[in-house]
Design a protein around this motif. Sequence first.
Motif, short mmCIF file in Angstrom:
data_model
loop_
_atom_site.label_atom_id
_atom_site.label_comp_id
_atom_site.label_asym_id
_atom_site.label_seq_id
_atom_site.Cartn_x
_atom_site.Cartn_y
_atom_site.Cartn_z
N ALA A 7 -2.48 -12.93 1.71
CA ALA A 7 -3.71 -12.13 1.63
C ALA A 7 -3.37 -10.64 1.64
CB ALA A 7 -4.65 -12.47 2.78
N PHE A 8 -2.47 -10.22 2.51
CA PHE A 8 -2.06 -8.81 2.55
C PHE A 8 -1.34 -8.41 1.26
CE2 PHE A 8 -2.78 -8.96 7.17
CZ PHE A 8 -3.41 -7.74 7.33
N LEU A 9 -0.49 -9.30 0.76
CA LEU A 9 0.20 -9.03 -0.49
C LEU A 9 -0.80 -8.86 -1.63
CD1 LEU A 9 2.85 -8.83 -2.13
CD2 LEU A 9 2.76 -11.32 -2.37
N GLY A 10 -1.77 -9.77 -1.71
CA GLY A 10 -2.80 -9.68 -2.73
C GLY A 10 -3.61 -8.40 -2.62
N GLY A 11 -3.98 -8.04 -1.39
CA GLY A 11 -4.74 -6.81 -1.18
C GLY A 11 -3.95 -5.57 -1.59
N ALA A 12 -2.67 -5.55 -1.26
CA ALA A 12 -1.83 -4.42 -1.66
C ALA A 12 -1.72 -4.35 -3.18
CB ALA A 12 -0.44 -4.56 -1.03
N CYS A 13 -1.58 -5.50 -3.82
CA CYS A 13 -1.46 -5.51 -5.28
C CYS A 13 -2.76 -5.10 -5.96
CB CYS A 13 -1.02 -6.89 -5.77
SG CYS A 13 0.73 -7.23 -5.41
N ILE A 14 -3.91 -5.47 -5.39
CA ILE A 14 -5.19 -5.02 -5.95
C ILE A 14 -5.25 -3.50 -5.94
CG2 ILE A 14 -7.68 -4.88 -5.48
CD1 ILE A 14 -7.54 -7.82 -4.60
N THR A 15 -4.85 -2.90 -4.82
CA THR A 15 -4.87 -1.44 -4.73
C THR A 15 -3.91 -0.80 -5.71
OG1 THR A 15 -5.50 -1.58 -2.40
CG2 THR A 15 -4.55 0.50 -3.15
N LEU A 16 -2.68 -1.31 -5.74
CA LEU A 16 -1.69 -0.75 -6.66
C LEU A 16 -2.12 -0.91 -8.11
CD1 LEU A 16 1.57 -1.97 -4.89
CD2 LEU A 16 0.68 0.37 -4.98
N GLN A 17 -2.68 -2.07 -8.43
CA GLN A 17 -3.15 -2.30 -9.80
C GLN A 17 -4.27 -1.32 -10.15
OE1 GLN A 17 -5.50 -5.82 -10.57
NE2 GLN A 17 -4.65 -6.00 -12.63
N GLY A 18 -5.20 -1.11 -9.22
CA GLY A 18 -6.30 -0.19 -9.48
C GLY A 18 -5.83 1.22 -9.74
N VAL A 19 -4.91 1.69 -8.92
CA VAL A 19 -4.38 3.05 -9.09
C VAL A 19 -3.60 3.17 -10.40
CG1 VAL A 19 -2.80 4.76 -8.12
CG2 VAL A 19 -4.32 3.50 -6.61
N ALA A 20 -2.76 2.17 -10.69
CA ALA A 20 -1.99 2.20 -11.94
C ALA A 20 -2.93 2.16 -13.15
CB ALA A 20 -1.02 1.02 -11.99
N ASN A 21 -3.94 1.31 -13.10
CA ASN A 21 -4.88 1.21 -14.21
C ASN A 21 -5.67 2.51 -14.40
OD1 ASN A 21 -4.14 -1.38 -14.82
ND2 ASN A 21 -5.78 -2.32 -13.66
N ALA A 22 -6.04 3.15 -13.31
CA ALA A 22 -6.76 4.43 -13.42
C ALA A 22 -5.88 5.46 -14.12
CB ALA A 22 -7.20 4.92 -12.05
N ARG A 23 -4.61 5.47 -13.77
CA ARG A 23 -3.68 6.42 -14.39
C ARG A 23 -3.47 6.08 -15.86
NH1 ARG A 23 -2.42 9.98 -16.51
NH2 ARG A 23 -0.38 10.92 -16.62
N ILE A 24 -3.27 4.80 -16.16
CA ILE A 24 -3.07 4.37 -17.55
C ILE A 24 -4.31 4.69 -18.38
CG2 ILE A 24 -2.80 2.35 -19.06
CD1 ILE A 24 -1.17 1.06 -16.75
#
Length: 141
Positions: A7-24
């Motif tokens: 669950a923590f891994l998934g939550g961290a990946c959601i955040t990282l994906q969101g930030v990366a996608n915003a930048r992309i």
Amino acid sequence: MKGIIFAFLGGACITLQGVANARISQDIGTWQAATLTQLTGFLMSLFILLWVRDGKREQFTKVKPMYLFGGAFGAIIIFSEVTAIQQVGVTFTISALLIAQLGLTFLIDIRGWFGVVKQHMKFPQFVGIGMMIAGVIIMKF
């Protein structure tokens, strides 16, 4: 314990994906970022499936057709998250996202939607969600 780690891994990946996608999306556009993310997610899932080989192709036919659209929600998730991050920032976006997830999962658990076993929620669970909502409101103002 293993479930909490995932669950923590998934939550961290959601955040990282969101930030990366915003930048992309700043470079190529929001729907293009969503497309790229969905494509790379598909390729990664396919690679893991081929590596792990823990299922059989026949199992795909057992899935109810309405559940096959679950992946399509990914495009809406990515677009919404990227747009929100660009407008209100990462912290508020993820906080609001988590509250929306909790609210809907609460309804799913209480009502037994999608074949989930109904859960009986007690006062502490309602207080917990209320505190999260209050925390996001306090954080925003």
